[in-house]
Design a protein around this motif. Structure first.
Motif, PDB file in Angstrom:
ATOM      1  N   TRP A 175      -7.168  -8.324  15.433  1.00 36.57           N
ATOM      2  CA  TRP A 175      -6.915  -6.942  15.018  1.00 36.57           C
ATOM      3  C   TRP A 175      -7.071  -6.005  16.204  1.00 36.57           C
ATOM      4  N   PRO A 176      -5.950  -5.634  16.844  1.00 36.88           N
ATOM      5  CA  PRO A 176      -6.031  -4.691  17.976  1.00 36.88           C
ATOM      6  C   PRO A 176      -6.688  -3.388  17.548  1.00 36.88           C
ATOM      7  N   ALA A 177      -7.244  -2.638  18.509  1.00 36.90           N
ATOM      8  CA  ALA A 177      -8.023  -1.441  18.204  1.00 36.90           C
ATOM      9  C   ALA A 177      -7.217  -0.370  17.485  1.00 36.90           C
ATOM     10  N   ASP A 178      -5.990  -0.144  17.903  1.00 37.05           N
ATOM     11  CA  ASP A 178      -5.191   0.936  17.290  1.00 37.05           C
ATOM     12  C   ASP A 178      -4.258   0.427  16.207  1.00 37.05           C
ATOM     13  N   TRP A 179      -4.468  -0.790  15.775  1.00 40.79           N
ATOM     14  CA  TRP A 179      -3.546  -1.410  14.809  1.00 40.79           C
ATOM     15  C   TRP A 179      -3.494  -0.628  13.507  1.00 40.79           C
ATOM     16  N   SER A 180      -4.633  -0.178  13.004  1.00 42.66           N
ATOM     17  CA  SER A 180      -4.686   0.517  11.716  1.00 42.66           C
ATOM     18  C   SER A 180      -3.886   1.816  11.749  1.00 42.66           C
ATOM     19  N   ALA A 181      -3.977   2.564  12.858  1.00 43.07           N
ATOM     20  CA  ALA A 181      -3.230   3.831  12.959  1.00 43.07           C
ATOM     21  C   ALA A 181      -1.729   3.567  12.996  1.00 43.07           C
ATOM     22  N   ARG A 182      -1.358   2.553  13.767  1.00 44.74           N
ATOM     23  CA  ARG A 182       0.073   2.235  13.842  1.00 44.74           C
ATOM     24  C   ARG A 182       0.592   1.716  12.506  1.00 44.74           C
ATOM     25  N   ARG A 183      -0.275   0.981  11.799  1.00 37.56           N
ATOM     26  CA  ARG A 183       0.089   0.507  10.466  1.00 37.56           C
ATOM     27  C   ARG A 183       0.382   1.679   9.542  1.00 37.56           C
ATOM     28  N   THR A 184      -0.492   2.691   9.540  1.00 29.72           N
ATOM     29  CA  THR A 184      -0.308   3.864   8.673  1.00 29.72           C
ATOM     30  C   THR A 184       0.991   4.587   9.006  1.00 29.72           C
ATOM     31  N   ALA A 185       1.276   4.753  10.296  1.00 28.87           N
ATOM     32  CA  ALA A 185       2.499   5.453  10.716  1.00 28.87           C
ATOM     33  C   ALA A 185       3.742   4.672  10.292  1.00 28.87           C
ATOM     34  N   ARG A 192       8.391  -8.460   1.828  1.00 31.55           N
ATOM     35  CA  ARG A 192       7.137  -9.208   1.821  1.00 31.55           C
ATOM     36  C   ARG A 192       6.194  -8.716   2.920  1.00 31.55           C
ATOM     37  N   LEU A 193       6.743  -8.473   4.099  1.00 35.30           N
ATOM     38  CA  LEU A 193       5.899  -8.022   5.202  1.00 35.30           C
ATOM     39  C   LEU A 193       5.362  -6.614   4.947  1.00 35.30           C
ATOM     40  N   ARG A 194       6.180  -5.721   4.399  1.00 37.41           N
ATOM     41  CA  ARG A 194       5.710  -4.360   4.150  1.00 37.41           C
ATOM     42  C   ARG A 194       4.704  -4.325   3.002  1.00 37.41           C
ATOM     43  N   THR A 195       4.966  -5.125   1.968  1.00 40.56           N
ATOM     44  CA  THR A 195       4.025  -5.173   0.842  1.00 40.56           C
ATOM     45  C   THR A 195       2.648  -5.637   1.311  1.00 40.56           C
ATOM     46  N   ALA A 196       2.673  -6.655   2.163  1.00 35.57           N
ATOM     47  CA  ALA A 196       1.404  -7.158   2.702  1.00 35.57           C
ATOM     48  C   ALA A 196       0.750  -6.108   3.592  1.00 35.57           C
ATOM     49  N   LEU A 197       1.576  -5.371   4.362  1.00 37.10           N
ATOM     50  CA  LEU A 197       1.041  -4.341   5.244  1.00 37.10           C
ATOM     51  C   LEU A 197       0.382  -3.230   4.434  1.00 37.10           C
ATOM     52  N   ALA A 198       1.009  -2.867   3.323  1.00 40.65           N
ATOM     53  CA  ALA A 198       0.438  -1.813   2.482  1.00 40.65           C
ATOM     54  C   ALA A 198      -0.890  -2.247   1.865  1.00 40.65           C
ATOM     55  N   ALA A 199      -1.041  -3.533   1.588  1.00 39.91           N
ATOM     56  CA  ALA A 199      -2.267  -4.036   0.953  1.00 39.91           C
ATOM     57  C   ALA A 199      -3.377  -4.325   1.958  1.00 39.91           C
TER      58      ALA A 199
END
Length: 729
Positions: free
Chosen positions: A246-256, A274-281
């Motif tokens: 889990w890279p440090a800025d991964w969560s922020a980039r995920r939200t964007a 499938r990838l976006r659904t998993a990303l949202a969860a």
């Protein structure tokens, strides 16, 4: 009520409901036909099919010649007319706004407006009735008071319904000897009707979203520990697992990225979904994902990496660049709209002098051929050039533009230039009237039957130069039709136009129309016999006469039926000759078809009459080899085209038989050696097919043999399109 006619109208209504919808104008028209037939207000087959309606009224005519009962000149008031009605004094006479307007144009003020527009030429006659009151104004201004009064008396009963004044504005007819198929407005409407299929729109949307997908894949790849997942041929996935790093800025980039992909809709089972659904969860670790969820992410990554490469790789970049070029390419609808915008610079009711500036590249993209073809319909050019450039593609299309030339020729006998222009525009509008379905040998309403035209007939001189111009135009147009479309018979609208030109030229030509088998009344008017007499005389001894066994003489007896002079003996000859095509039991329409085919054969369907009356023999002799080769070859090719539709197959055989007959007519102007050469060139095409006997039969007649009474000779037979109840080669 004729059950066949009612059944036809009902069938058309069902088609309209199926294809156009219950609220379409087409469906409404056929409902009106059925209602009128049921209550007796419509009489199908009459030249005055609408009750209490004179023949000169322009009717809405649907497919097959059925009148709906609607008057085309009964139109809603336009904006300028509404303003004029508001300006009329209180108590202006008339029961309707239309009547008040028509009566206003009979006042001094209204007459002045009409005469001003007439002198300036700033008006359009879209329906023949639009010329009525302008004609009255001219007659009054030139002291023809009795004629003007008589005309008003005739049209007065319908002033409350019909627009009898022109549309004021610039004329829409092209000037001089040029013609066009459509106005700029009509072309723009057809261009803006072009749409992009939903499937293509969806595909383009998906391609635009691919960069977002790549970013989604790349973001998940950053969570893989070890090598990226790979999919093998046996379906096994190898490599590292996602959700391990889990890279440090991964969560922020995920939200964007979730915000950017919010509006993307993809198939529920697509890798993107499938990838976006998993990303949202998923938050900053994989605890919110099940082992099965992580497995699906791993397989989705393996799938896309295996197919297209790792995000940012040369392979995947090249693919995305190719997809981007597809998205950047404008659609056909977008290019059509760009061309329509260019046409906005031209008058809606006019044409264009050239199509090149309008169809040049749009931002470097070529305009599709179909769009160019639509624009070409507004191109104003000599008719010969439009034929050469494939803008006019058939005799039917030629017939739609020829009135633009004929109108000026007919009007040339009127000395007053303004009145001559009005006459010409009225004729052009009249020729746009659709033909009615007629029975009992009834004739279509003639131009001179329009009351305002009849009022001008005494004023038309018969100038020799105008007659000669009409003769030259008829000769040129006949030659054009035969050379451009040698395989096709002259369609009825073109025959009508040729008859008008012949009358203007002072030529007595018995030009005959194609008669529909389902309305054939069992006899013919005398012009059919007159045409056959000419054909037998001028074709005597020719290949055509030998191939079809043309009679040398024709009976001259004349009978009167339905108020028309008929050639019943001519009909008897055609019926006797038709026996060759009758095989077994045949329905009545097919029996009629065999008789009508013989009437076309013995008259050459106008070819001999036109060639003789216009002196085209020398010209035909020069052109004959090429015309014969094209016609006969077209006939063989047409019958070789497979079709599963029965009606289309019968039509194909009919048209092929027409082409075969015309080819033999042209072949008759070749010497015997050339005839043999042309027929020999046909032999490889029908080898092993049903058409072999047709070619053998023609070869035998060229060699000097004649058909037996049953239409056979050696291994060949005469090609007639009807047989066994259906058309056959």
């Amino acid at each position: 009520m004729n059950e066949g006619q009612f059944g036809y109208a009902y069938g058309q209504l069902r088609r309209a409901l199926r294809h156009a919808g219950a609220d379409s104008a087409r469906a409404a028209g056929w409902r009106a036909v059925l209602d009128g037939m049921a209550d007796g207000t419509l009489t199908v087959g009459s030249r005055t099919p609408v009750a209490d309606t004179p023949a000169w009224v322009t009717l809405e005519v649907l497919h097959g010649g059925f009148a709906s009962g609607r008057y085309l000149a009964e139109e809603p008031l336009r904006e300028d007319e509404i303003e004029l009605v508001r300006a009329l004094p209180d108590g202006a006479p008339g029961t309707t706004d239309r009547e008040r307007l028509n009566l206003h144009y009979l006042t001094d003020e209204g007459q002045a407006v009409l005469l001003g527009a007439l002198a300036a030429g700033s008006y359009r006659v879209e329906v023949p009735e639009h010329a009525a009151l302008m004609t009255v104004a001219w007659l009054l201004a030139h002291d023809h008071h009795a004629a003007a009064l008589d005309l008003v008396v005739v049209v007065r009963p319908l002033m409350h319904r019909l627009r009898m004044t022109p549309v004021f504005g610039e004329p829409s007819a092209p000037a001089g000897s040029v013609v066009r198929l459509q106005s700029v407005k009509q072309v723009k409407t057809s261009l803006r009707a072009i749409t992009t299929p939903s499937a293509i729109d969806t595909m383009r949307t998906r391609l635009r979203e691919r960069p977002l997908y790549d970013r989604l894949v790349a973001l998940w790849c950053e969570t893989v520990e070890g090598e990226l997942p790979a999919l093998h041929d046996d379906g096994v996935v190898t490599g590292g697992w996602p959700c391990r790093v889990w890279p440090a800025d991964w969560s922020a980039r995920r939200t964007a990225l979730l915000a950017e992909t919010e509006g993307v809709t993809a198939h529920p089972r697509a890798n993107f979904t499938r990838l976006r659904t998993a990303l949202a969860a998923c938050e900053t670790d994989s605890r919110s994902l099940t082992a099965r969820d992580v497995g699906w992410v791993r397989r989705a990554l393996a799938n896309t990496i295996g197919k297209h490469g790792v995000p940012g790789s040369e392979r995947r970049t090249a693919l995305r660049e190719a997809e981007l070029s597809v998205v950047e390419r404008p659609t056909r609808a977008e290019l059509a709209e760009a061309v329509a915008v260019r046409l906005d610079a031209y008058s809606d009711d006019g044409g264009v002098p050239s199509i090149e500036p309008i169809t040049e590249d749009v931002d470097g993209w070529s305009v599709p051929d179909g769009v160019v073809a639509k624009v070409s319909r507004a191109w104003e050019a000599p008719v010969e050039e439009l034929v050469a450039r494939d803008v006019i593609t058939s005799g039917e299309v030629l017939a739609t533009v020829l009135p633009q030339i004929t109108a000026s020729l007919l009007a040339a006998n009127i000395e007053d230039p303004a009145l001559s222009a009005l006459y010409a525009r009225t004729y052009a509008a009249f020729r746009r009237r659709r033909s009615l379905l007629l029975l009992d040998l009834a004739t279509q309403v003639g131009f001179s039957e329009l009351p305002w035209v009849a009022a001008l007939e005494p004023l038309r001189a018969h100038r020799r130069d105008a007659a000669e111009a009409a003769r030259q135009t008829l000769a040129q147009t006949t030659t054009l039709a035969l050379t451009a479309f040698p395989h096709a018979i002259l369609p009825n609208p073109l025959v009508s136009e040729f008859a008008s030109l012949a009358k203007q030229a002072g030529l007595r030509m018995p030009l005959v129309e194609e008669v529909a088998a389902d309305i054939f009344m069992g006899t013919f008017t005398t012009k059919f016999r007159d045409a056959a007499v000419i054909a037998s005389r001028v074709m005597a001894g020719s290949l055509y006469a030998r191939y079809y066994d043309l009679p040398e003489t024709w009976p001259e007896e004349t009978t009167t039926r339905w108020g028309r002079k008929t050639a019943d003996e001519f009909a008897k000859v055609c019926k006797a000759r038709a026996a060759e095509a009758r095989r077994g039991r045949m329905p009545g329409v097919a029996v009629n078809g065999t008789v009508l085919e013989q009437s076309q054969i013995v008259t050459t369907h106008n070819l001999a009459v036109l060639a003789d009356g216009l002196g085209l023999w020398d010209r035909l002799t020069v052109l004959a080899p090429g015309l014969a080769t094209r016609s006969l070859g077209w006939a063989l090719r047409r019958t070789a085209v497979p079709t599963s539709d029965r009606h289309a197959a019968l039509t194909a055989v009919k048209n092929a038989a027409y082409a075969w007959r015309q080819g033999i007519f042209f072949l008759s102007f070749c010497d015997t050696e050339k005839q043999r050469t042309i027929v020999d060139e046909l032999r490889p095409r029908p080898a092993g097919t049903d058409l072999g006997p047709a070619v053998d039969g023609l070869a035998a007649v060229v060699a000097g043999y004649r058909f037996d009474a049953d239409g056979t000779v050696h291994n060949g037979r005469r090609w007639l399109s009807w047989g066994g109840g259906e058309r056959c080669p």
